[in-house]
Design a protein around this motif. Structure first.
Motif, mmCIF file in Angstrom:
data_model
loop_
_atom_site.group_PDB
_atom_site.id
_atom_site.type_symbol
_atom_site.label_atom_id
_atom_site.label_comp_id
_atom_site.label_asym_id
_atom_site.label_seq_id
_atom_site.Cartn_x
_atom_site.Cartn_y
_atom_site.Cartn_z
ATOM 1 N N ASP A 52 -88.430 164.832 -20.643
ATOM 2 C CA ASP A 52 -87.044 165.138 -20.961
ATOM 3 C C ASP A 52 -86.599 164.088 -21.964
ATOM 4 O OD1 ASP A 52 -84.406 165.916 -21.052
ATOM 5 O OD2 ASP A 52 -83.884 165.037 -19.116
ATOM 6 N N GLN A 53 -86.608 164.462 -23.224
ATOM 7 C CA GLN A 53 -86.366 163.547 -24.332
ATOM 8 C C GLN A 53 -87.388 162.417 -24.258
ATOM 9 O OE1 GLN A 53 -82.147 162.653 -24.093
ATOM 10 N NE2 GLN A 53 -81.679 164.448 -25.324
ATOM 11 N N TRP A 54 -86.940 161.174 -24.058
ATOM 12 C CA TRP A 54 -87.876 160.039 -24.015
ATOM 13 C C TRP A 54 -88.187 159.613 -22.577
ATOM 14 C CZ3 TRP A 54 -82.819 159.755 -25.586
ATOM 15 C CH2 TRP A 54 -81.966 158.985 -24.812
ATOM 16 N N GLU B 225 -81.622 148.419 -31.518
ATOM 17 C CA GLU B 225 -80.984 147.572 -30.501
ATOM 18 C C GLU B 225 -80.894 146.119 -30.966
ATOM 19 O OE1 GLU B 225 -81.350 146.356 -25.775
ATOM 20 O OE2 GLU B 225 -82.935 147.587 -26.692
ATOM 21 N N PHE B 226 -81.997 145.558 -31.385
ATOM 22 C CA PHE B 226 -82.027 144.120 -31.665
ATOM 23 C C PHE B 226 -81.549 143.762 -33.067
ATOM 24 C CE2 PHE B 226 -84.996 144.684 -28.149
ATOM 25 C CZ PHE B 226 -84.385 143.849 -27.226
ATOM 26 N N ASP B 227 -81.954 144.537 -34.063
ATOM 27 C CA ASP B 227 -81.516 144.243 -35.428
ATOM 28 C C ASP B 227 -80.182 144.905 -35.760
ATOM 29 O OD1 ASP B 227 -83.834 142.774 -35.759
ATOM 30 O OD2 ASP B 227 -84.889 144.350 -36.851
ATOM 31 N N GLY B 228 -79.984 146.095 -35.192
ATOM 32 C CA GLY B 228 -78.769 146.845 -35.499
ATOM 33 C C GLY B 228 -77.611 146.578 -34.561
ATOM 34 N N GLY B 229 -77.877 145.896 -33.450
ATOM 35 C CA GLY B 229 -76.813 145.550 -32.510
ATOM 36 C C GLY B 229 -76.299 146.704 -31.654
ATOM 37 N N GLN B 230 -77.037 147.802 -31.591
ATOM 38 C CA GLN B 230 -76.603 148.921 -30.763
ATOM 39 C C GLN B 230 -76.904 148.642 -29.291
ATOM 40 O OE1 GLN B 230 -78.767 152.264 -32.487
ATOM 41 N NE2 GLN B 230 -76.952 152.883 -33.642
ATOM 42 N N ALA B 231 -76.094 149.219 -28.419
ATOM 43 C CA ALA B 231 -76.379 149.160 -26.990
ATOM 44 C C ALA B 231 -77.690 149.904 -26.744
ATOM 45 C CB ALA B 231 -75.250 149.813 -26.197
ATOM 46 N N ARG B 232 -78.392 149.523 -25.701
ATOM 47 C CA ARG B 232 -79.733 150.081 -25.448
ATOM 48 C C ARG B 232 -79.740 151.606 -25.405
ATOM 49 N NH1 ARG B 232 -84.626 147.955 -22.794
ATOM 50 N NH2 ARG B 232 -85.849 149.755 -22.235
ATOM 51 N N HIS B 233 -78.858 152.202 -24.607
ATOM 52 C CA HIS B 233 -78.849 153.667 -24.497
ATOM 53 C C HIS B 233 -78.514 154.310 -25.840
ATOM 54 C CE1 HIS B 233 -78.638 157.608 -22.712
ATOM 55 N NE2 HIS B 233 -77.472 157.781 -23.311
ATOM 56 N N ALA C 224 -82.611 156.753 -31.850
ATOM 57 C CA ALA C 224 -84.021 156.729 -32.223
ATOM 58 C C ALA C 224 -84.684 158.060 -31.876
ATOM 59 C CB ALA C 224 -84.735 155.571 -31.530
ATOM 60 N N TYR C 225 -84.339 158.631 -30.727
ATOM 61 C CA TYR C 225 -84.904 159.919 -30.335
ATOM 62 C C TYR C 225 -84.526 160.996 -31.353
ATOM 63 C CZ TYR C 225 -85.984 164.135 -27.768
ATOM 64 O OH TYR C 225 -86.486 165.361 -27.415
ATOM 65 N N GLU C 226 -83.252 161.025 -31.718
ATOM 66 C CA GLU C 226 -82.794 162.018 -32.699
ATOM 67 C C GLU C 226 -83.519 161.839 -34.030
ATOM 68 O OE1 GLU C 226 -78.558 161.509 -32.713
ATOM 69 O OE2 GLU C 226 -78.349 162.395 -30.717
ATOM 70 N N GLU C 227 -83.701 160.591 -34.440
ATOM 71 C CA GLU C 227 -84.402 160.297 -35.692
ATOM 72 C C GLU C 227 -85.852 160.781 -35.651
ATOM 73 O OE1 GLU C 227 -85.780 156.354 -38.216
ATOM 74 O OE2 GLU C 227 -84.152 156.149 -36.771
ATOM 75 N N ILE C 228 -86.539 160.476 -34.566
ATOM 76 C CA ILE C 228 -87.947 160.878 -34.429
ATOM 77 C C ILE C 228 -88.068 162.399 -34.383
ATOM 78 C CG2 ILE C 228 -89.961 160.814 -32.881
ATOM 79 C CD1 ILE C 228 -89.464 158.197 -34.458
ATOM 80 N N MET C 229 -87.175 163.059 -33.664
ATOM 81 C CA MET C 229 -87.241 164.516 -33.562
ATOM 82 C C MET C 229 -86.975 165.175 -34.920
ATOM 83 S SD MET C 229 -88.395 164.811 -30.654
ATOM 84 C CE MET C 229 -88.476 166.580 -30.599
ATOM 85 N N LYS C 230 -86.055 164.635 -35.704
ATOM 86 C CA LYS C 230 -85.809 165.166 -37.047
ATOM 87 C C LYS C 230 -87.054 164.996 -37.908
ATOM 88 C CE LYS C 230 -80.828 164.508 -37.180
ATOM 89 N NZ LYS C 230 -79.732 163.694 -37.718
ATOM 90 N N ARG C 231 -87.698 163.844 -37.791
ATOM 91 C CA ARG C 231 -88.908 163.588 -38.564
ATOM 92 C C ARG C 231 -90.012 164.551 -38.160
ATOM 93 N NH1 ARG C 231 -91.322 157.934 -37.680
ATOM 94 N NH2 ARG C 231 -89.154 157.383 -37.992
ATOM 95 N N GLU C 232 -90.162 164.811 -36.845
ATOM 96 C CA GLU C 232 -91.182 165.758 -36.373
ATOM 97 C C GLU C 232 -90.896 167.166 -36.861
ATOM 98 O OE1 GLU C 232 -91.660 165.468 -32.137
ATOM 99 O OE2 GLU C 232 -92.530 163.463 -32.255
#
Length: 88
Positions: free
Chosen positions: A17-19, A62-70, A76-84
């Motif tokens: 289910d997603q990641w 998360e670490f470079d961009g300062g986003q919260a983990r979730h 990242a999931y949306e990005e990877i799925m678009k790439r796929e």
């Protein structure tokens, strides 16, 4: 024999289910569940070959961009799925 094959041979099933993954236990013993848990990343790679790419993108967000983990995992999931999808 792959981890996924071992799970299926014991009546279990892995659902992505997603990641995230869910394990339907089947006849797997507690010891088998523990063994699978210790190999979670290997199992994820079998179930979702883009898992490592997703991990990397989520960590960067998360670490470079300062986003919260979730938030980082979701983006990242949306990005990877678009790439796929673009590969098809």
């Amino acid at each position: 024999m792959s981890i996924l094959d071992r799970i299926r041979a014991n009546g279990g099933e892995v659902v992505r289910d997603q990641w995230r993954i869910r394990l339907r236990r089947g006849r797997l013993t507690d010891a088998a569940i523990k063994w699978i848990g210790e190999r979670r990343d290997e199992l994820m790679r079998e179930v979702w070959p883009s898992y490592d790419d997703w991990l990397e993108r989520a960590a960067i967000r998360e670490f470079d961009g300062g986003q919260a983990r979730h938030e980082a995992e979701t983006a990242a999931y949306e990005e990877i799925m678009k790439r796929e999808a673009a590969k098809c």
